[in-house]
Design a protein around this motif. Structure first.
Motif, PDB file in Angstrom:
ATOM      1  N   GLY A 255      -3.646   0.014  -6.572  1.00 12.40           N
ATOM      2  CA  GLY A 255      -2.714   1.069  -6.166  1.00 12.40           C
ATOM      3  C   GLY A 255      -3.311   1.975  -5.110  1.00 12.40           C
ATOM      4  O   GLY A 255      -2.660   2.330  -4.125  1.00 12.40           O
ATOM      5  N   ILE A 256      -4.577   2.356  -5.303  1.00 15.37           N
ATOM      6  CA  ILE A 256      -5.273   3.212  -4.339  1.00 15.37           C
ATOM      7  C   ILE A 256      -5.436   2.496  -3.001  1.00 15.37           C
ATOM      8  O   ILE A 256      -5.186   3.065  -1.928  1.00 15.37           O
ATOM      9  CB  ILE A 256      -6.655   3.613  -4.890  1.00 15.37           C
ATOM     10  N   LEU A 257      -5.853   1.237  -3.043  1.00 16.20           N
ATOM     11  CA  LEU A 257      -6.071   0.485  -1.812  1.00 16.20           C
ATOM     12  C   LEU A 257      -4.795   0.376  -0.985  1.00 16.20           C
ATOM     13  O   LEU A 257      -4.838   0.428   0.257  1.00 16.20           O
ATOM     14  CB  LEU A 257      -6.621  -0.911  -2.134  1.00 16.20           C
ATOM     15  N   ASN A 258      -3.664   0.226  -1.644  1.00 17.98           N
ATOM     16  CA  ASN A 258      -2.393   0.184  -0.922  1.00 17.98           C
ATOM     17  C   ASN A 258      -2.134   1.503  -0.202  1.00 17.98           C
ATOM     18  O   ASN A 258      -1.684   1.525   0.948  1.00 17.98           O
ATOM     19  CB  ASN A 258      -1.246  -0.116  -1.888  1.00 17.98           C
ATOM     20  N   ALA A 259      -2.404   2.622  -0.879  1.00 18.43           N
ATOM     21  CA  ALA A 259      -2.159   3.941  -0.286  1.00 18.43           C
ATOM     22  C   ALA A 259      -3.071   4.218   0.905  1.00 18.43           C
ATOM     23  O   ALA A 259      -2.770   5.084   1.731  1.00 18.43           O
ATOM     24  CB  ALA A 259      -2.345   5.029  -1.341  1.00 18.43           C
ATOM     25  N   MET A 260      -4.164   3.495   1.022  1.00 18.99           N
ATOM     26  CA  MET A 260      -5.116   3.700   2.116  1.00 18.99           C
ATOM     27  C   MET A 260      -4.726   2.948   3.385  1.00 18.99           C
ATOM     28  O   MET A 260      -5.387   3.093   4.415  1.00 18.99           O
ATOM     29  CB  MET A 260      -6.514   3.268   1.660  1.00 18.99           C
ATOM     30  N   GLU A 261      -3.678   2.129   3.313  1.00 20.74           N
ATOM     31  CA  GLU A 261      -3.264   1.314   4.450  1.00 20.74           C
ATOM     32  C   GLU A 261      -1.892   1.745   4.942  1.00 20.74           C
ATOM     33  O   GLU A 261      -1.094   2.284   4.181  1.00 20.74           O
ATOM     34  CB  GLU A 261      -3.217  -0.169   4.047  1.00 20.74           C
ATOM     35  N   ASP A 262      -1.602   1.468   6.199  1.00 23.77           N
ATOM     36  CA  ASP A 262      -0.285   1.837   6.718  1.00 23.77           C
ATOM     37  C   ASP A 262       0.758   0.757   6.492  1.00 23.77           C
ATOM     38  O   ASP A 262       1.949   0.979   6.721  1.00 23.77           O
ATOM     39  CB  ASP A 262      -0.362   2.198   8.213  1.00 23.77           C
ATOM     40  N   VAL A 263       0.342  -0.420   6.029  1.00 21.20           N
ATOM     41  CA  VAL A 263       1.270  -1.515   5.757  1.00 21.20           C
ATOM     42  C   VAL A 263       1.629  -1.524   4.274  1.00 21.20           C
ATOM     43  O   VAL A 263       0.745  -1.502   3.414  1.00 21.20           O
ATOM     44  CB  VAL A 263       0.646  -2.871   6.155  1.00 21.20           C
ATOM     45  N   THR A 264       2.909  -1.548   3.969  1.00 20.86           N
ATOM     46  CA  THR A 264       3.370  -1.550   2.584  1.00 20.86           C
ATOM     47  C   THR A 264       3.034  -2.871   1.898  1.00 20.86           C
ATOM     48  O   THR A 264       3.260  -3.947   2.461  1.00 20.86           O
ATOM     49  CB  THR A 264       4.893  -1.331   2.533  1.00 20.86           C
ATOM     50  N   GLY A 265       2.509  -2.778   0.675  1.00 21.15           N
ATOM     51  CA  GLY A 265       2.176  -3.987  -0.069  1.00 21.15           C
ATOM     52  C   GLY A 265       0.983  -4.720   0.516  1.00 21.15           C
ATOM     53  O   GLY A 265       0.945  -5.950   0.565  1.00 21.15           O
TER      54      GLY A 265
END
Length: 312
Positions: A281-291
């Motif tokens: 979940g955290i790693l997803n929030a660190m990126e600008d691409v969803t999922g």
């Protein structure tokens, strides 16, 4: 193999507009369009974790064709029921560290569509060991539809993770056959119970002791930057997470479900399951691409997630 179900997929469109103006023209640079719907985000992250995944649901029209093309680019197996109606777009406007969403309702399914999908779902269950169901129901489906999917997986002894809200969640929980896991946030939990659940140990533990949750093995209450509060069997856990630079929070809850599903499939310990779920979940929030997660950062974040058993 993990099966992810998305009954109301979409093309997710992300518009980063730092200075969003109402009743005015807003020009966008860096807009992104992805095959969306919560279950498709789950599938992408599972795939990035190196796990076998197949996804299903209902798609239609040119939007549906775009979704299939995008999933094929990511080499994600997909077996959707095709309908004549158009699938939907969902827009997220990212502004001032906030997120404003504009969600189309999508198609209306017929009784024939429902029967055809259930046949497809049954056929897919023969080759999977865990199922995730995510998101809202399209029009034409009764609120208890997810209950039907839970029952059919239960007959085959396949655990199922349900990430939905409102009446769809309530219908799943009042049924005799329970899901293996659910992932509400505090707002969804409060809505379900008809009370104001506070983000504290006493309030949350009392809420999760409600009869609604009897027979549910895992209840993961996501709490954003505060981590999560979890009930596993009769035990309660508080999960804290490190502070990060949030780039795009869209899909982080879905990434959490993905990490949880993979860890459970591999029969990891309670600590490892929760740390894996929070990490993705955290790693997803660190990126600008969803999922999307950068697995190169997995170990670093994993080691910063803390799980504490609560003695009540």
């Amino acid at each position: 193999m993990i099966l992810t179900v998305t009954m109301n997929p979409s093309v997710d469109i992300s518009y980063p507009i730092p200075d969003f103006k109402l009743d005015d023209v807003n020009r966008v640079e860096g807009a992104r369009k992805t095959a969306g719907g919560k279950g498709l985000n789950v599938a992408r992250v599972i795939k990035q974790m190196g796990e076998g995944v197949v996804t299903t649901g209902v798609l239609g029209g040119t939007i549906g064709d775009f979704i299939i093309q995008e999933l094929s680019k990511d080499r994600i197996e997909n077996y959707f029921l095709k309908i004549s109606q158009e699938s939907r777009n969902c827009v997220a406007i990212l502004h001032d560290s906030k997120q404003t969403e504009i969600l189309e309702s999508g198609p209306t399914l017929t009784a024939e569509d429902v029967a055809a999908f259930l046949r497809k779902y049954e056929s897919l269950l023969t080759d999977v060991s865990l199922v995730t169901i995510s998101g809202s129901l399209p029009k034409g489906l009764p609120p208890g539809f997810y209950r039907e999917l839970v029952e059919r997986s239960h007959v085959r002894g396949i655990p199922i993770v349900v990430d939905t809200s409102g009446e769809s969640l309530r219908q799943v929980l009042v049924n005799e056959v329970k899901p293996f896991a659910i992932k509400p946030n505090i707002t969804e939990l409060s809505q379900l119970l008809g009370i104001n659940v506070e983000p504290g140990i006493e309030s949350l533990s009392q809420a999760l002791s409600n009869e609604y949750f009897q027979g549910v093995e895992w209840i993961v209450v996501s709490m954003g930057c505060s981590g999560a509060f979890v009930k596993n069997g009769q035990d309660f856990y508080q999960v804290t997470i490190p502070k990060i630079n949030v780039v795009n929070p869209v899909g982080s809850g879905d990434a959490t479900v993905a990490g949880f599903a993979v860890a459970v499939k591999h029969r990891q310990s309670v600590q490892a399951v929760l740390k894996t779920a929070m990490t993705t979940g955290i790693l997803n929030a660190m990126e600008d691409v969803t999922g999307y997660i950068n697995t190169a950062n997995f170990e670093s974040i994993f080691n910063q997630v803390k799980v504490k058993k609560i003695d009540l």
